[in-house]
Design an enzyme around this catalytic site. Sequence first.
Site, PDB file in Angstrom:
ATOM      1  N   LYS A 108     -30.693  -4.491 103.114  1.00 45.47           N
ATOM      2  CA  LYS A 108     -29.861  -5.066 102.057  1.00 45.47           C
ATOM      3  C   LYS A 108     -29.819  -6.590 102.174  1.00 45.47           C
ATOM      4  O   LYS A 108     -30.197  -7.289 101.251  1.00 45.47           O
ATOM      5  CB  LYS A 108     -28.449  -4.486 102.099  1.00 45.47           C
ATOM      6  CG  LYS A 108     -28.349  -3.150 101.378  1.00 45.47           C
ATOM      7  CD  LYS A 108     -28.156  -1.987 102.286  1.00 45.47           C
ATOM      8  CE  LYS A 108     -28.233  -0.669 101.532  1.00 45.47           C
ATOM      9  NZ  LYS A 108     -27.714   0.424 102.332  1.00 45.47           N
ATOM     10  N   TRP A 136     -20.317   6.185 102.487  1.00 47.43           N
ATOM     11  CA  TRP A 136     -20.915   5.881 103.794  1.00 47.43           C
ATOM     12  C   TRP A 136     -19.929   6.123 104.920  1.00 47.43           C
ATOM     13  O   TRP A 136     -20.310   6.566 105.999  1.00 47.43           O
ATOM     14  CB  TRP A 136     -21.479   4.459 103.825  1.00 47.43           C
ATOM     15  CG  TRP A 136     -22.619   4.272 102.865  1.00 47.43           C
ATOM     16  CD1 TRP A 136     -22.674   3.438 101.799  1.00 47.43           C
ATOM     17  CD2 TRP A 136     -23.884   4.968 102.867  1.00 47.43           C
ATOM     18  NE1 TRP A 136     -23.869   3.562 101.137  1.00 47.43           N
ATOM     19  CE2 TRP A 136     -24.635   4.489 101.770  1.00 47.43           C
ATOM     20  CE3 TRP A 136     -24.441   5.959 103.689  1.00 47.43           C
ATOM     21  CZ2 TRP A 136     -25.916   4.960 101.472  1.00 47.43           C
ATOM     22  CZ3 TRP A 136     -25.724   6.422 103.394  1.00 47.43           C
ATOM     23  CH2 TRP A 136     -26.440   5.928 102.294  1.00 47.43           C
ATOM     24  N   ASP A 188     -19.690  -0.613 110.161  1.00 45.94           N
ATOM     25  CA  ASP A 188     -20.958  -0.517 109.439  1.00 45.94           C
ATOM     26  C   ASP A 188     -20.978  -1.692 108.463  1.00 45.94           C
ATOM     27  O   ASP A 188     -20.228  -1.728 107.508  1.00 45.94           O
ATOM     28  CB  ASP A 188     -20.998   0.821 108.681  1.00 45.94           C
ATOM     29  CG  ASP A 188     -22.234   0.966 107.791  1.00 45.94           C
ATOM     30  OD1 ASP A 188     -23.062   0.036 107.752  1.00 45.94           O
ATOM     31  OD2 ASP A 188     -22.360   2.026 107.137  1.00 45.94           O
TER      32      ASP A 188
HETATM   33  C1  LIG Z   1     -27.421   1.650 102.692  1.00 46.04           C
HETATM   34  C2  LIG Z   1     -26.264   1.938 103.563  1.00 46.04           C
HETATM   35  C3  LIG Z   1     -26.329   2.891 104.597  1.00 46.04           C
HETATM   36  C4  LIG Z   1     -27.559   3.740 104.841  1.00 46.04           C
HETATM   37  O1  LIG Z   1     -28.522   3.018 105.481  1.00 46.04           O
HETATM   38  P1  LIG Z   1     -29.910   3.638 105.986  1.00 46.04           P
HETATM   39  O2  LIG Z   1     -30.515   2.455 106.659  1.00 46.04           O
HETATM   40  O3  LIG Z   1     -30.645   4.121 104.786  1.00 46.04           O
HETATM   41  O4  LIG Z   1     -29.597   4.741 106.939  1.00 46.04           O
HETATM   42  C5  LIG Z   1     -25.221   3.052 105.395  1.00 46.04           C
HETATM   43  N1  LIG Z   1     -24.104   2.336 105.202  1.00 46.04           N
HETATM   44  C6  LIG Z   1     -23.998   1.412 104.214  1.00 46.04           C
HETATM   45  C7  LIG Z   1     -22.738   0.644 104.050  1.00 46.04           C
HETATM   46  C8  LIG Z   1     -25.082   1.196 103.372  1.00 46.04           C
HETATM   47  O5  LIG Z   1     -24.984   0.282 102.395  1.00 46.04           O
END
Ligand SMILES: *Cc1c(COP(=O)(O)O)cnc(C)c1O
Length: 358
Positions: free
Chosen positions: A193, A102, A169
């Site tokens: 999540k 990511w 993030d």
């Molecule tokens: C799942 C995830 C993403 C991607 O998220 P989307 O909402 O599908 O764009 C980005 N960063 C992390 C750390 C993730 O766990």
Amino acid sequence: MKRTYNFNAGPAAIPLAVLEKAQSELVDFNGTGMSVMELSHRSKSYEEVHNRASALLKELMGIPEEYEVLFLQGGASLQFAMIPMNFLKSETDAHFIMSGVWSEKAQSEASKIGNTNILASSKDDRYTYIPETFEDPAEGSYIHLTSNNTIYGTQWQDFPITKLPLIADMSSDIMSREFDVSRFSLIYAGAQKNLGPSGVTVVIVKKDMLAETNEQIPAILKYSTHSKQNSLYNTPPTFAIYMLSLVLEWIQEQGGLAAIEALNNKKASLLYDCIDQSGGFYSGHAEKTSRSAMNVTFTLKNEELTKAFIKESIESGFSGLGGHRSIGGCRASIYNAVPIEACQALADFMANFQKKHA
Ligand SMILES: *Cc1c(COP(=O)(O)O)cnc(C)c1O
């Protein structure tokens, strides 16, 4: 009714109490005679939901006055692009701390907008740890990190203090523990999540950053547009925001982030203890000092045994234990909504599986 032991990485488990509350008011929300999904996003009934979600988030996370909460769409992936579009100034660098796929995606998108620099990376060691020490730059637009690496099962333990604006993030560990929001200038997380269903992305941004946004980009991509309109510039994902508000109420009922964090640590310990006491039958992907309390990643001795593990786990009522397609192995995602009973059941299953196959 039989609920599965849900260890999916995302979309992921949602508290049963939240699903039941949503079910109970699905066709008549708050005496309106309509579902939340059918309300105008400009109506008073919906606006209460919207503002309550924002207020609860601020309260539970201890977000200081000088920050705003935004509800956007496009997932964390759109943030990978929006952040550099808004904040990456020409002739300067966006700095990245690389701790997984990511982070790579975030850096790759930023590199299409401007200059990027890699401050630290654990890629050469298969992302088994968080590169928590790095030289703190004085020049550049911002520093970006990924607080929890969903795929590799590593998590920052202590966030850095930086000279430049720090951006994180937090898609896979937001609201899983207490931390000092004021270290960051911007935090973002797709909801699917730890916060509810997919469709809404939470952005927490410092107001002084909003004044810095690039004026040359389309309105929909500008943070300032959404901030000025209380995230009602266009139709927001109303049902997802409603679900988020129910999840936040649930977190409050659990005793807030301190209580959630203590429980998350207990849940993670059940599984890590099982791995550590297996004499090498299970082997953790992450170094112990970087272990995630959200995603527990491990491998078995060979592909055949891994396949048998996944197959038997499904037969025993567990879902989502296969590792991410990029690294294989196994992964148990144990977000806030996964009950400790599910983790205990998995630890028991793992111990039994070992007895059977050792
Ligand atoms: C799942 C995830 C993403 C991607 O998220 P989307 O909402 O599908 O764009 C980005 N960063 C992390 C750390 C993730 O766990």
